[in-house]
Design an enzyme around this catalytic site. Sequence first.
Site, mmCIF file in Angstrom:
data_model
loop_
_atom_site.group_PDB
_atom_site.id
_atom_site.type_symbol
_atom_site.label_atom_id
_atom_site.label_comp_id
_atom_site.label_asym_id
_atom_site.label_seq_id
_atom_site.Cartn_x
_atom_site.Cartn_y
_atom_site.Cartn_z
ATOM 1 N N ASN A 17 -9.730 -51.414 19.478
ATOM 2 C CA ASN A 17 -9.514 -51.768 18.082
ATOM 3 C C ASN A 17 -10.513 -52.859 17.679
ATOM 4 O O ASN A 17 -11.102 -53.513 18.535
ATOM 5 C CB ASN A 17 -8.066 -52.266 17.934
ATOM 6 C CG ASN A 17 -7.655 -52.368 16.482
ATOM 7 O OD1 ASN A 17 -8.259 -51.754 15.606
ATOM 8 N ND2 ASN A 17 -6.631 -53.154 16.206
ATOM 9 N N ASN A 25 -10.308 -55.810 16.814
ATOM 10 C CA ASN A 25 -10.072 -57.191 17.253
ATOM 11 C C ASN A 25 -10.187 -57.332 18.774
ATOM 12 O O ASN A 25 -9.925 -58.405 19.307
ATOM 13 C CB ASN A 25 -8.690 -57.655 16.785
ATOM 14 C CG ASN A 25 -7.560 -56.841 17.412
ATOM 15 O OD1 ASN A 25 -7.803 -55.798 18.011
ATOM 16 N ND2 ASN A 25 -6.341 -57.324 17.265
ATOM 17 N N LYS A 26 -10.546 -56.262 19.475
ATOM 18 C CA LYS A 26 -10.579 -56.332 20.937
ATOM 19 C C LYS A 26 -11.935 -56.838 21.462
ATOM 20 O O LYS A 26 -12.884 -56.989 20.698
ATOM 21 C CB LYS A 26 -10.256 -54.953 21.531
ATOM 22 C CG LYS A 26 -8.815 -54.511 21.281
ATOM 23 C CD LYS A 26 -7.791 -55.476 21.853
ATOM 24 C CE LYS A 26 -6.381 -54.897 21.829
ATOM 25 N NZ LYS A 26 -5.907 -54.557 20.475
ATOM 26 N N THR A 27 -12.012 -57.077 22.784
ATOM 27 C CA THR A 27 -13.230 -57.630 23.390
ATOM 28 C C THR A 27 -14.438 -56.754 23.081
ATOM 29 O O THR A 27 -15.506 -57.246 22.736
ATOM 30 C CB THR A 27 -13.030 -57.774 24.911
ATOM 31 O OG1 THR A 27 -11.889 -58.602 25.127
ATOM 32 C CG2 THR A 27 -14.242 -58.427 25.559
#
Lengths: 389, 389
Positions: B218, B220-222
């Site tokens: 997603n 907002n992920k790393t």
Amino acid sequence: MTKNNFDTSAIIDVLKKCLPAGKASIGLHEPCFAGNEWKYVKECLDTGWVSSVGKYVDQFEEKLAEYTGAKRAIAVVNGTAALHISLMLTGVEADDEVLVPDLTFIATVNAITYCGAIPHFVDVEERTMGLDPNKLADYLLEIAELRGTDCFNRHTGRRIKAVLPMHTFGHPVDLDALIEVCQKFHLELIEDAAESLGSSYKGRHTGNWGKLSTLSFNGNKTITTGGGGAILTNDEELGKMAKYITTTAKVPHKWNFYHSQIGYNYRLPNINAALGCAQLEQLPDFLIRKRALAKKYIDAFSSVAGIRVFEEPAFAQSNYWLNVLMLEDNCRKYRDDVLAATNNNGIMTRPVWILMHKLPMFSNCPKMDVHVAEDLEARIINIPSSVFL
Amino acid sequence: MTKNNFDTSAIIDVLKKCLPAGKASIGLHEPCFAGNEWKYVKECLDTGWVSSVGKYVDQFEEKLAEYTGAKRAIAVVNGTAALHISLMLTGVEADDEVLVPDLTFIATVNAITYCGAIPHFVDVEERTMGLDPNKLADYLLEIAELRGTDCFNRHTGRRIKAVLPMHTFGHPVDLDALIEVCQKFHLELIEDAAESLGSSYKGRHTGNWGKLSTLSFNGNKTITTGGGGAILTNDEELGKMAKYITTTAKVPHKWNFYHSQIGYNYRLPNINAALGCAQLEQLPDFLIRKRALAKKYIDAFSSVAGIRVFEEPAFAQSNYWLNVLMLEDNCRKYRDDVLAATNNNGIMTRPVWILMHKLPMFSNCPKMDVHVAEDLEARIINIPSSVFL
């Protein structure tokens, strides 16, 4: 070659005449990125807005609503997700039956099972290749009964909640006739308009007639977002609910994570919506080109024996998403020869989907007599239909 | 300011010191596109391979398997889809119970319900913020009984099929201890590694310990693919099945559409996979930067009263996906003050998710005593953690 002798090589010749020369292979439906695709996608990368934050999802939804005439469009991750949520919001529950054409892509039927409901297969008619409302009306007279406001299947005892027609290859079903059946038998209408973006029935866009309807923007569709779909509805409340439930049913708050019900992660990423915005700008032009190609095929095949090109029904303006060569009755035996010869010559063609009731997981589902679907299954061949052809 | 007096403005000061000056607002976790993103995405647009056809999905799957050490990685449309299919392929059926931490993002629990199964909430431990294996072992001794090869809940009579831990904010749970519990009680292990790409437990990557495990990409992920996820497994057969069932369970054929079972349209589009390939190339660098930021926060907050920065457990190397300010016991009452002050100052922060058993749709699900989760819920504040900070 005369009109009387079936000749596979003549079909290859005509296809070659209609299609661009010099290509080693011609796909069935490939996307065309000739507009602002780069610009919008690059903007997503430059701003970092590729995911759930960004303006393109909102823009895409607004433009879709505007184009189709629906009050609300909700962008989702693909057409299957759109079907799942539309069925759920229509009130389809576990053990309900949903009437669905036997001739359709698997997604239409899979989505019914995701709700725990049972597909009930309906025959199609030749003039639309879609669900036959008159045959359905006769069939329901025979098997259905109304109890209160609900319709029940007398044989299975289950509630029949909805009808889910699919506009095959972009050609609309006879919606007025179908709506009459729905009203008479208290059935909800959901349109699977995955293939019919740009197609209208009696001047009004498909996907605008059901309680909820669905679109697909898979890579092989008239416009594409990579993978994507949308829910259309003219009911503001259902539209709000569709947006809410496809975005994990999270109650808006500056920082709290409160979800009021079981939701889904079906949102379309912003980068895919950016592609959709650029594609939608070109849709009117795409449709002109697709109709021109269909016309070219219709004319070119008019003198070929044993075969005709499918033409839109009189009440519709179709997008001609995928063109259809329809084998005449006595030539169905040549179907696989034509498929083999065309594919071996670098011209991609394919038969229609295997009928749903023939697949092992649906073989025990209720169905009416489906001989027209059986007939068409043996006679349909899809031919290359990309907008740039 | 001394170590004894809680001071919200001191927290703001320290955050400002750690974060870049001159930005009007700093998000919690924003993507960083500093590599080949545009090159690969442009290639998709130029070739028309944006959807299910194209090389990036295969490449992304291969690189993910290589990076995590799993035998097989299957790219899917998001982490929720990965969870749904992993649960299904583990054999979770309707009316089974699945043990899951009370402190997790909603997707972990929603996916259980998509299988018709019932979430059973387990407490977490403070050193990992994730599922507490020792407390679970004691609890199962009390409520579970083995019948044949299956584990049953003595109180509800239902089968307990699996345990689904989530590696909170990238910090691995104590997997060795948990695997011991799983073996003792005949439970399958599925890891929700949505937040822990780049995190390892005792030198081996998370997502490599369960029968199946899941990742999320997603926004907002790393690393991000816009929206996306993956299933990891070391079982070749399950890997094949996961690929098959996430791509509509279609039997490969030159032109025929034969599907052997109910499948899902969960494939990741090629354009999103292209983004993933470019992001994955930068992951080692991202992880160095994320650890450096965590170190900076840990040092900077060491002298601030009432608060500490969460540090990885001794057995783990964490990706520090989202950094955590942990309020001390007697300072929990200041949580909302800190949230308001930071957000009002353009520094995005947020509390942890509301505990799952408090949401209306899960309030009647079985659960053990969850006082550690209750405690942490009141004390966790996430602070900005993007790789470019």
